[in-house]
Design a protein around this motif. Structure first.
Motif, PDB file in Angstrom:
ATOM      1  N   LEU A 112       5.387  -4.803   5.271  1.00 35.12           N
ATOM      2  CA  LEU A 112       4.399  -5.885   5.274  1.00 35.12           C
ATOM      3  C   LEU A 112       4.241  -6.452   6.690  1.00 35.12           C
ATOM      4  CD1 LEU A 112       5.306  -7.723   1.945  1.00 35.12           C
ATOM      5  CD2 LEU A 112       3.200  -6.470   2.440  1.00 35.12           C
ATOM      6  N   LEU A 115       2.192  -3.889   8.750  1.00 34.03           N
ATOM      7  CA  LEU A 115       0.767  -3.924   8.423  1.00 34.03           C
ATOM      8  C   LEU A 115       0.098  -5.137   9.061  1.00 34.03           C
ATOM      9  CD1 LEU A 115       0.908  -2.842   4.672  1.00 34.03           C
ATOM     10  CD2 LEU A 115       0.074  -1.480   6.596  1.00 34.03           C
ATOM     11  N   THR A 122      -5.211  -5.057   5.303  1.00 31.10           N
ATOM     12  CA  THR A 122      -4.673  -6.375   4.993  1.00 31.10           C
ATOM     13  C   THR A 122      -3.830  -6.303   3.727  1.00 31.10           C
ATOM     14  OG1 THR A 122      -6.625  -7.408   5.969  1.00 31.10           O
ATOM     15  CG2 THR A 122      -5.249  -8.784   4.543  1.00 31.10           C
ATOM     16  N   ALA A 123      -2.595  -6.806   3.816  1.00 25.17           N
ATOM     17  CA  ALA A 123      -1.692  -6.806   2.667  1.00 25.17           C
ATOM     18  C   ALA A 123      -1.322  -8.236   2.305  1.00 25.17           C
ATOM     19  CB  ALA A 123      -0.432  -5.998   2.986  1.00 25.17           C
ATOM     20  N   CYS A 124      -0.753  -8.404   1.126  1.00 27.18           N
ATOM     21  CA  CYS A 124      -0.330  -9.734   0.695  1.00 27.18           C
ATOM     22  C   CYS A 124       0.667 -10.300   1.704  1.00 27.18           C
ATOM     23  CB  CYS A 124       0.294  -9.667  -0.699  1.00 27.18           C
ATOM     24  SG  CYS A 124       1.690  -8.522  -0.842  1.00 27.18           S
ATOM     25  N   THR A 136       6.372 -13.077  -1.868  1.00 27.56           N
ATOM     26  CA  THR A 136       5.049 -12.828  -1.302  1.00 27.56           C
ATOM     27  C   THR A 136       4.051 -13.842  -1.854  1.00 27.56           C
ATOM     28  OG1 THR A 136       4.588 -11.201  -3.050  1.00 27.56           O
ATOM     29  CG2 THR A 136       5.385 -10.361  -0.931  1.00 27.56           C
ATOM     30  N   TYR A 250      -0.348   5.031   1.911  1.00 23.14           N
ATOM     31  CA  TYR A 250       0.057   3.714   1.434  1.00 23.14           C
ATOM     32  C   TYR A 250       1.156   3.836   0.385  1.00 23.14           C
ATOM     33  CZ  TYR A 250      -0.284  -1.212   0.345  1.00 23.14           C
ATOM     34  OH  TYR A 250       0.020  -2.552   0.189  1.00 23.14           O
ATOM     35  N   HIS A 257      -3.110  -2.682  -7.552  1.00 24.77           N
ATOM     36  CA  HIS A 257      -2.544  -3.082  -6.264  1.00 24.77           C
ATOM     37  C   HIS A 257      -3.607  -3.284  -5.195  1.00 24.77           C
ATOM     38  CE1 HIS A 257       1.822  -1.510  -7.045  1.00 24.77           C
ATOM     39  NE2 HIS A 257       1.504  -2.581  -7.742  1.00 24.77           N
ATOM     40  N   PHE A 270      -4.208  -5.479  -0.145  1.00 20.64           N
ATOM     41  CA  PHE A 270      -3.329  -4.539  -0.831  1.00 20.64           C
ATOM     42  C   PHE A 270      -1.979  -5.182  -1.160  1.00 20.64           C
ATOM     43  CE2 PHE A 270      -6.448  -2.212   1.491  1.00 20.64           C
ATOM     44  CZ  PHE A 270      -6.763  -1.118   0.702  1.00 20.64           C
ATOM     45  N   PRO A 273       3.297  -2.423  -0.754  1.00 23.79           N
ATOM     46  CA  PRO A 273       3.225  -1.167   0.009  1.00 23.79           C
ATOM     47  C   PRO A 273       4.423  -0.268  -0.269  1.00 23.79           C
ATOM     48  CG  PRO A 273       3.945  -2.952   1.426  1.00 23.79           C
ATOM     49  CD  PRO A 273       3.564  -3.580   0.120  1.00 23.79           C
TER      50      PRO A 273
END
Length: 406
Positions: A112, A115, A122-124, A136, A250, A257, A270, A273
């Motif tokens: 995370l 990323l 873009t991830a949480c 998260t 990913y 997700h 997303f 991961p």
């Protein structure tokens, strides 16, 4: 600090139980939250069903977060089946595991952060990490799976937008950005398949599928389909090239997700991961597999099913690399093998889960569709192994998927 009451069993069962594991995990999450935010109240609102890790929605002060912990880095189903030994053995090993820098959730947190540094996809947001518990931020908005059912005519567009966001991972050389110790091989399709169905233990595992969840007659039919499918897929794995590469996948790319906070016209975010060094084919295969299973679990009306599968077909064909005819056929055959392997992986996980383990809604629905799903896998793998023209095999697999959903 306000603490909700959590009953942790004092008796040590010969084998891990759902009550024992859940009690331990909830208490562990509570302690971790209190350590990260010592001045905040901690309340665990509800358990989120999962077959992999233990997940809680938690309120920390005024913040709503998702907290996840993992016991020994294995799935809850494997743990509850006794794959890691007795409950006392698990607890002893877990104390050491939580202090390891290469623990599963430590790697997920590192991914995370990576990323976020890469600027995309873009991830949480990562909110906190403590002794094997990851926190998260929630991501509001409809998931890709929900949008596919609501807007089936936009399937190809939605899938394309999802993969546009993943270009930074899928470009050649991207694997250099992820240290070898940061890979989450636990999300590998082929790695999971080969671990599950290896030798005598794999045979014994298959023979126990659905013991407590399927009636005897249906179970026997299902087991025959599973044994034939697994045998074919193992042989195909030896014949076809691997999906290794210098790019990143990913890894855990499932419709649930991928979230669209701003709706269909916005950029996706997303969750969870599982980055690994692999071709983007791995991401395509998992998304195909889980999209078909989403349809099988939800059973939408026929027009919507046709639109989603038509869009899925168009998307996959748009992703086939510019290669010679023979190489294109190998690429598509490998993609199909990964699709079918992933379907077998998750279906057998659901079928081997103990009755006391709460399953995600889709998992519970798919258990009732086990025979049609494995019939699809069996027929498609037979066509692949038999040398049927690959594009004909692909079209046949989509027809079989349509039959499963219908």
């Amino acid at each position: 600090m306000t603490m909700n009451t959590i009953a942790v069993p004092t008796r040590r069962e010969a084998q891990p139980s759902v009550a024992g594991v859940f009690g331990y995990a909830a208490a562990h999450i509570h302690r971790a939250a209190a350590a990260v935010w010592p001045d905040q109240s901690v309340y665990l609102e509800c358990h989120v069903p999962s077959v992999t890790g233990y997940v809680q929605r938690a309120r920390i002060g005024d913040r709503l977060l998702y907290a996840k912990t993992s016991l020994l880095g294995v799935s809850l189903v494997s743990l509850l089946r006794g794959a890691c030994g007795t409950w006392s053995t698990v607890l002893e090993a877990q104390r050491e595991y939580e202090n390891r820098s290469d623990g599963l959730l430590n790697r997920e947190a590192a991914q995370l952060r990576l990323l976020a540094e890469m600027g995309g996809p873009t991830a949480c947001p990562l909110a906190g990490l403590r002794t094997g518990v990851i926190f998260t931020e929630p991501v509001p908005g409809p998931t890709l799976g929900e949008l596919l059912l609501e807007r089936p005519g936009d399937t190809a567009v939605l899938l394309d937008r999802t993969f546009v966001e993943l270009r930074a991972l899928h470009r050649p050389g991207a694997a250099r950005q992820l240290a070898a110790v940061g890979v989450i091989e636990e999300r590998s399709i082929t790695g999971t398949f080969l671990r599950k169905f290896n030798g005598l233990l794999g045979t014994l595992y298959m023979d126990q599928l659905g013991v407590s969840r399927r009636e005897a007659e249906q179970r026997q039919e299902m087991l025959q389909l599973v044994h034939r499918s697994v045998g074919r897929l193992r042989r195909l794995r030896m014949r076809l090239p691997s999906a290794d590469g210098t790019s990143l996948a990913y890894g855990d790319l499932k419709p649930e997700h991928v979230v669209f906070p701003d709706g269909i016209d916005g950029r996706p975010v997303f969750l969870d991961p599982g980055l690994l060094r692999a071709s983007r084919m791995v991401d395509i295969a998992k998304l195909v597999s889980r999209t078909v299973l989403t349809l099988a679990a939800r059973r939408p009306r026929a027009p919507a099913v046709h639109q989603v599968l038509y869009g899925l077909d168009a998307f996959v064909k748009s992703q086939v690399p510019m290669l010679s005819g023979r190489e294109r056929n190998l690429w598509l055959a490998n993609l199909m093998m990964l699709w079918l392997m992933d379907t077998v992986n998750i279906m057998t996980t659901y079928l081997s889960a103990p009755l006391a383990l709460p399953l995600p809604r889709a998992g519970a629905a798919l258990i009732d569709r086990a025979v049609p799903v494995f019939s699809m896998v069996e027929s498609a793998s037979a066509d692949l192994e038999g040398g049927t023209a690959v594009h004909g095999t692909w079209d046949g697999a989509l027809d079989a998927a349509l039959a499963v959903v219908s």
